[in-house]
Design an enzyme around this catalytic site. Structure first.
Site, mmCIF file in Angstrom:
data_model
loop_
_atom_site.group_PDB
_atom_site.id
_atom_site.type_symbol
_atom_site.label_atom_id
_atom_site.label_comp_id
_atom_site.label_asym_id
_atom_site.label_seq_id
_atom_site.Cartn_x
_atom_site.Cartn_y
_atom_site.Cartn_z
ATOM 1 N N CYS A 1 0.845 -1.200 0.000
ATOM 2 C CA CYS A 1 0.000 0.000 0.000
ATOM 3 C C CYS A 1 0.880 1.250 0.000
ATOM 4 O O CYS A 1 1.842 1.333 0.761
ATOM 5 C CB CYS A 1 -0.910 -0.008 1.226
ATOM 6 S SG CYS A 1 -2.018 1.408 1.271
ATOM 7 N N CYS B 26 0.600 4.698 6.933
ATOM 8 C CA CYS B 26 -0.015 4.531 8.262
ATOM 9 C C CYS B 26 0.936 3.718 9.152
ATOM 10 O O CYS B 26 1.238 2.564 8.843
ATOM 11 C CB CYS B 26 -1.358 3.825 8.126
ATOM 12 S SG CYS B 26 -2.372 4.490 6.776
ATOM 13 N N CYS C 10 0.315 0.050 10.295
ATOM 14 C CA CYS C 10 -0.223 -0.939 9.358
ATOM 15 C C CYS C 10 0.839 -1.821 8.696
ATOM 16 O O CYS C 10 1.771 -1.327 8.056
ATOM 17 C CB CYS C 10 -1.043 -0.236 8.291
ATOM 18 S SG CYS C 10 -1.868 -1.421 7.200
ATOM 19 N N CYS D 275 -17.136 -8.022 5.319
ATOM 20 C CA CYS D 275 -16.390 -6.770 5.098
ATOM 21 C C CYS D 275 -15.155 -7.060 4.248
ATOM 22 O O CYS D 275 -14.301 -7.852 4.649
ATOM 23 C CB CYS D 275 -15.923 -6.182 6.414
ATOM 24 S SG CYS D 275 -17.238 -5.931 7.598
ATOM 25 N N CYS E 57 -19.949 -4.811 3.348
ATOM 26 C CA CYS E 57 -19.167 -3.648 3.776
ATOM 27 C C CYS E 57 -17.872 -3.675 2.983
ATOM 28 O O CYS E 57 -17.339 -4.752 2.696
ATOM 29 C CB CYS E 57 -18.875 -3.733 5.268
ATOM 30 S SG CYS E 57 -17.833 -2.381 5.875
ATOM 31 N N CYS F 220 -19.294 3.420 8.472
ATOM 32 C CA CYS F 220 -18.560 2.691 9.514
ATOM 33 C C CYS F 220 -17.267 3.472 9.724
ATOM 34 O O CYS F 220 -16.426 3.529 8.825
ATOM 35 C CB CYS F 220 -18.285 1.265 9.040
ATOM 36 S SG CYS F 220 -17.239 0.322 10.167
ATOM 37 N N ARG G 241 -18.110 -1.436 17.687
ATOM 38 C CA ARG G 241 -17.473 -2.742 17.439
ATOM 39 C C ARG G 241 -16.173 -2.908 18.210
ATOM 40 O O ARG G 241 -15.269 -2.073 18.120
ATOM 41 C CB ARG G 241 -17.205 -2.940 15.941
ATOM 42 C CG ARG G 241 -16.591 -4.324 15.669
ATOM 43 C CD ARG G 241 -16.413 -4.612 14.195
ATOM 44 N NE ARG G 241 -17.671 -4.599 13.502
ATOM 45 C CZ ARG G 241 -17.874 -4.003 12.329
ATOM 46 N NH1 ARG G 241 -16.898 -3.379 11.727
ATOM 47 N NH2 ARG G 241 -19.054 -4.039 11.761
HETATM 48 N N1 SAM Z 1 -6.681 0.676 3.169
HETATM 49 C C1 SAM Z 1 -7.959 1.069 3.587
HETATM 50 C C2 SAM Z 1 -7.906 2.276 4.484
HETATM 51 O O1 SAM Z 1 -6.964 2.449 5.228
HETATM 52 O O2 SAM Z 1 -8.869 3.043 4.450
HETATM 53 C C3 SAM Z 1 -8.726 -0.038 4.260
HETATM 54 C C4 SAM Z 1 -8.046 -1.058 5.128
HETATM 55 S S1 SAM Z 1 -7.295 -0.448 6.594
HETATM 56 C C5 SAM Z 1 -6.378 -1.826 7.068
HETATM 57 C C6 SAM Z 1 -8.636 -0.301 7.721
HETATM 58 C C7 SAM Z 1 -8.353 0.102 9.137
HETATM 59 O O3 SAM Z 1 -7.797 -0.984 9.857
HETATM 60 C C8 SAM Z 1 -7.388 1.235 9.398
HETATM 61 O O4 SAM Z 1 -7.945 2.488 9.186
HETATM 62 C C9 SAM Z 1 -7.057 1.023 10.863
HETATM 63 O O5 SAM Z 1 -7.954 1.728 11.677
HETATM 64 C C10 SAM Z 1 -7.232 -0.484 11.044
HETATM 65 N N2 SAM Z 1 -5.932 -1.122 11.285
HETATM 66 C C11 SAM Z 1 -4.966 -1.364 10.373
HETATM 67 N N3 SAM Z 1 -3.877 -1.918 10.946
HETATM 68 C C12 SAM Z 1 -4.173 -2.037 12.259
HETATM 69 C C13 SAM Z 1 -3.434 -2.516 13.385
HETATM 70 N N4 SAM Z 1 -2.194 -2.958 13.275
HETATM 71 N N5 SAM Z 1 -4.035 -2.499 14.587
HETATM 72 C C14 SAM Z 1 -5.293 -2.024 14.719
HETATM 73 N N6 SAM Z 1 -6.023 -1.550 13.698
HETATM 74 C C15 SAM Z 1 -5.470 -1.539 12.482
HETATM 75 FE FE1 SF4 Z 2 -2.831 1.244 3.375
HETATM 76 FE FE2 SF4 Z 2 -2.840 0.101 5.750
HETATM 77 FE FE3 SF4 Z 2 -3.069 2.729 5.588
HETATM 78 FE FE4 SF4 Z 2 -5.121 1.135 4.752
HETATM 79 S S1 SF4 Z 2 -4.347 1.352 6.842
HETATM 80 S S2 SF4 Z 2 -4.262 2.925 3.709
HETATM 81 S S3 SF4 Z 2 -3.945 -0.599 3.968
HETATM 82 S S4 SF4 Z 2 -1.294 1.526 4.960
#
Ligand code: SAM
Ligand code: SF4
Ligand code: DTB
Length: 367
Positions: free
Chosen positions: A73, A77, A80, A117, A148, A208, A280
């Site tokens: 990606c 973040c 992530c 989802c 979702c 959501c 949730r």
């Molecule tokens: N990439 C898309 C986005 O970020 O909008 C969708 C998938 S992203 C993985 C969805 C959400 O998962 C993130 O916004 C975050 O809140 C949560 N998330 C991701 N990694 C996580 C982690 N290590 N621990 C807890 N929540 C996590």
């Molecule tokens: Fe990409 Fe992870 Fe951020 Fe979603 S949360 S935009 S998958 S880096």
């Protein structure tokens, strides 16, 4: 002048048609902080009281997640494992075939999920991706599951296409407070997230939106996140509260343990601020014992992710969750337990700023 006793009076008053509970959209930071500062027992009692005015306290909504496009990606973040900026051990995968997604959805339904989802590690869906994701929505919906998706940023047109295909919910988290956000993500702005949520709402889908606790944020940041969600003109129907999953190779892998009571308090405050929304208990359950999860349900959590995997990390086994539900006397909420009509009514009342009468559940009718 606000004091926490006022909140107690409002929220512990038993619901009756003459005493409608308002959904508020004008919370102040001081009020939210005062809720966090309540003695634990008072906070949980208040949250559970509010919860019973809107929901059956023994029903939990069950969603299953599937990563339909994994890793690589472009966003950064910090939490992530799917970000290309970090070094998590994760093999990137292309967008799944529609029929493979459908097969996973059928399994999820068989295991008892009512919502499916689908998540993609994208900045945003590209034009050429849209026909595939739209087909996934149509096919998953056709087997009787709520749908979702979480695909990153959406423009108005994409939100419209997803809504027309029948997508029920779109997940896009604010993740944390506006103040702390720049320390977590630099490649997408907070305002862009709010804009995506506006497009989702305007297209007629359910929202959501939630965040993550345990990333090194302060109490004020937790209050700030909940304030953003609770002061939206319509509350998100679904509010995922994730506990950080500390994945090796991500910048947050060495974050300290979160105090469990702080997480439970966050659930309770979310429940009080957004009484008609599903809150949730999301990522992080693998690191919670049964007692902590039970306290989260007592604090007003009424939705979980169910199934061995979240997107790329582990979740408790379905057998384990079934045992926990059995021990607690919790049953799965079915889609028609809460009708679309009452949802529409809630949204209409919120839009027109009318007092909201608790539509779902009258606590006085339980034995
Ligand atoms: N990439 C898309 C986005 O970020 O909008 C969708 C998938 S992203 C993985 C969805 C959400 O998962 C993130 O916004 C975050 O809140 C949560 N998330 C991701 N990694 C996580 C982690 N290590 N621990 C807890 N929540 C996590
Ligand atoms: Fe990409 Fe992870 Fe951020 Fe979603 S949360 S935009 S998958 S880096
Ligand atoms: C949400 O708030 N949590 C889910 C879902 N929305 C998409 C994702 C949790 C991801 C946890 C880390 C992983 O499994 O990759």
């Amino acid at each position: 002048m606000f004091n926490s006793a006022n909140i107690m009076t409002i929220s512990t008053t038993k619901f009756s048609p003459d005493n409608p509970l308002m959904l508020r959209h004008n919370w102040s930071k001081a009020e939210v902080l005062s809720l966090f500062a309540l003695p634990f027992n008072d906070l949980i009692f208040q949250a559970q009281t509010v919860h019973r005015q809107y929901f059956d306290p023994n029903q939990v909504q069950i969603s299953t997640l599937l990563s339909i496009k994994t890793g690589a990606c472009p966003e950064d973040c910090k939490y992530c494992p799917q970000s290309a900026h970090h070094n998590a051990e994760l093999a990137p995968e292309r967008l799944m075939q529609v029929d493979d997604v459908l097969a996973k959805a059928k399994m999820a339904k068989q295991q008892g999920a009512t919502r499916f989802c689908m998540g993609a590690a994208w900045k945003n869906p590209r034009v050429k991706d849209m026909p595939y994701v739209l087909e996934m929505v149509r096919k998953v919906k056709a087997i009787g599951l709520e749908t979702c998706m979480t695909l990153g940023r959406l423009d108005e047109d994409q939100a419209g296409q997803l809504a027309s295909a029948g997508l029920d919910y779109y997940n896009h988290n604010l993740d944390t407070s506006p103040e702390f956000y720049p320390q977590i993500i630099t490649t997408r702005t907070y305002q862009q997230r709010l804009d995506t949520l506006d497009h989702v709402r305007s297209a007629g889908m359910k929202v959501c939106a939630g965040g993550i606790i345990g990333m090194g944020e302060t109490l004020s940041d937790r209050a700030g996140l909940l304030l953003q969600l609770a002061n939206m003109s319509v509350h998100p129907e679904s509010v995922p509260v994730n506990m950080l999953v500390r994945v090796a190779g991500t910048p947050l892998q060495k974050m300290e343990d979160l105090e469990p009571f702080d997480f439970i308090r966050t659930i309770a405050v979310a429940r009080i601020l957004m009484p008609a929304s599903h809150v949730r208990l999301s990522a992080g359950r693998q690191d919670m014992n049964e007692q902590m999860q039970a306290l989260c349900f007592l604090a007003g959590a009424n939705s979980i992710f169910y199934g061995e995997r979240l997107l790329t990390t582990d979740n408790p086994s379905t057998t384990h969750d079934q045992e926990l539900f059995h021990k607690l006397g919790i049953v799965s909420e079915q889609c028609d337990d809460i009708s679309d009509e009452s949802h529409t009514e809630i949204i209409d009342q919120a839009l027109y700023n009318e007092p909201l009468v608790a539509l779902y559940y009258d606590a006085s009718t339980t034995q």
